[in-house]
Write a protein that holds these residues in place. Sequence first.
Motif, short mmCIF file in Angstrom:
data_model
loop_
_atom_site.label_atom_id
_atom_site.label_comp_id
_atom_site.label_asym_id
_atom_site.label_seq_id
_atom_site.Cartn_x
_atom_site.Cartn_y
_atom_site.Cartn_z
N ASN A 1 4.78 -14.37 -25.74
CA ASN A 1 5.71 -14.36 -23.52
C ASN A 1 6.87 -15.01 -23.93
O ASN A 1 7.22 -15.51 -23.39
CB ASN A 1 4.51 -15.08 -23.64
N THR B 1 11.46 -9.81 -28.57
CA THR B 1 9.92 -10.41 -27.97
C THR B 1 9.33 -11.19 -29.48
O THR B 1 9.50 -11.20 -29.60
CB THR B 1 9.11 -9.83 -26.64
N ARG C 1 3.48 -17.53 -16.14
CA ARG C 1 3.35 -17.40 -14.69
C ARG C 1 3.29 -18.65 -13.83
O ARG C 1 3.75 -19.58 -14.25
CB ARG C 1 2.15 -17.65 -14.66
N ASP D 1 2.72 -15.26 -19.94
CA ASP D 1 2.79 -14.30 -19.02
C ASP D 1 4.05 -13.01 -20.30
O ASP D 1 4.55 -12.53 -20.31
CB ASP D 1 3.65 -14.44 -18.42
N PRO D 2 3.00 -12.05 -20.97
CA PRO D 2 2.74 -12.03 -21.93
C PRO D 2 3.67 -10.41 -21.51
O PRO D 2 4.94 -9.55 -21.44
CB PRO D 2 1.74 -11.30 -22.42
N ASP D 3 3.03 -10.26 -20.13
CA ASP D 3 3.66 -8.65 -19.17
C ASP D 3 4.69 -8.80 -18.36
O ASP D 3 5.87 -7.84 -18.89
CB ASP D 3 2.79 -8.37 -17.71
N THR D 4 5.04 -9.39 -18.03
CA THR D 4 6.64 -10.08 -17.72
C THR D 4 7.20 -10.29 -18.89
O THR D 4 8.50 -9.61 -18.33
CB THR D 4 6.50 -11.03 -16.73
N THR D 5 7.15 -10.94 -19.96
CA THR D 5 7.95 -10.51 -20.60
C THR D 5 8.75 -9.26 -21.70
O THR D 5 9.31 -9.14 -21.78
CB THR D 5 7.53 -11.15 -21.85
N LYS D 6 8.11 -8.69 -21.37
CA LYS D 6 7.92 -6.64 -21.16
C LYS D 6 8.30 -6.28 -20.65
O LYS D 6 9.06 -5.39 -21.58
CB LYS D 6 6.21 -6.21 -21.64
N ALA D 7 8.16 -6.18 -19.94
CA ALA D 7 8.54 -5.80 -18.99
C ALA D 7 10.41 -6.10 -18.14
O ALA D 7 10.85 -5.63 -18.25
CB ALA D 7 7.99 -6.20 -17.03
N ARG E 1 9.64 -18.85 -13.78
CA ARG E 1 9.16 -18.39 -14.32
C ARG E 1 9.20 -18.21 -16.13
O ARG E 1 8.82 -17.30 -17.38
CB ARG E 1 9.32 -16.49 -14.55
N THR F 1 12.72 -8.00 -11.14
CA THR F 1 11.61 -8.16 -11.82
C THR F 1 10.88 -9.30 -11.20
O THR F 1 9.41 -9.19 -11.42
CB THR F 1 11.88 -8.13 -13.17
#
Length: 450
Positions: free
Chosen positions: A420, A414, A387, A394-400, A370, A449
């Motif tokens: 991302n 970030t 991804r 992959d902004p969602d994974t970055t945020k998580a 990733r 994660t």
Amino acid sequence: MTMSTVSTGGPTLPQVRRLVTDTPGPRSRALAERRSAAVAAAVGSVMPVYAAAAGGGVVVDVDGNSFIDLGSGIAVTSVGNSAPMVTEAVAEQVQQFTHTCFMVTPYDGYVAVAEMLNMITPGRHEKRSVLFNSGAEAVENAVKIARSATRRSAVAVFDHAYHGRTSLTMAMTAKSMPYKHGFGPFAPEVYRAPLSYPYRDGGLDGPAAAARAIDQLERQVGAENLAAVVIEPIQGEGGFVVPAPGFLPALASWARHHGIVFVADEVQTGFARTGAMFAVEHEDVVPDLIVTAKGIAGGLPLAAVTGRADLMDAPHTGGLGGTYGGNPVACAAALATVATIEQDGLVARATAIGDRLLAGLRTIQAADPRIGDLRGRGAMIAAEIVRSGSTEPDPDTTKALAAASHRAGLIVLTCGSYGNVLRFLPPLTIGDALLAEALDVLADVFAATR
């Protein structure tokens, strides 16, 4: 773990990551309630905790939790929070006077900061400086200076650029949300060109990427209409994008040939952050104007435009200035900040920090696809998150990943046009043990994660 302490100008702070409550803790939650009733909702915060003390490589919140600081207040506290020389200089100046306005009764501190900037910025030509409050204000004034000197109006900026939140600098900034959305119409005569973005450029080298940008500007704007080309040598909010070697020199040479003012926006990269005092020095580029802020004054608000004397003297007397620009307390802090950088060898320290960060992150990357790209210079390092098996942001994974880091006791930020990119901007005073622990925590966060 070996624990050290650092002088912050007040009590020493243990240089340790320590979580004694859930985050946010009860005192931070109480402050959040007060905030919601008093502070405009449009102001966001990365962390849910409220600071009580900071120094070296840690920030301690009101509940006693101690976080490893990998953000430096967005590259501001490069010499460490409340660095001793800075606090001493500020305390001495506050005792003398806090403000007179340089445009009313000038003072030595402003002149001394201008002399210092004229000396340490790239190039041995005759220079002048003018002081402001923020990076955005300084960028806007650099454009004013360029327009006044050239009698042209057009300004070229680049994809993924961030230059500020004022009316003109919003137009110069590339990303809509959260910086521009709903705030238009924007200032005219701002044109955007493609940047060199090695990870996403399909192998295009620096000179070829510069030729692409120049071709677009010549066709769509015309070199004879351009007052200035404004560029971050390494992009900040846009994703810590480092242009391919040769991009900046080719662009600067073209601008010089056509009488276009080449402006280096070093707001985030300046003052030792990248392993050079200024990032353009990595490619021996001498800008016509250089814009500085953030790391200039150890946490106090100050910014500057420094450049060729003929350009800086072009506007009419009274055309540049501001009530608080070059505030005497901020000027005292700036002089002490640069003295600290030189005395403590923080340019070399930034390089060492970057080497350690990249080595640790490469180890994580080897086990985690990733992480699509690792880049940066000195203590300005980024991991672009994609991804697995692709280059898709992959902004969602970055945020998580950022949220999990925060819960684990790391302050990470970030950025990026696609949201991302994890960026790392530790204070240059952070210790090796704390940096190693931060990398261990990041490795655990990435593993947890997946």
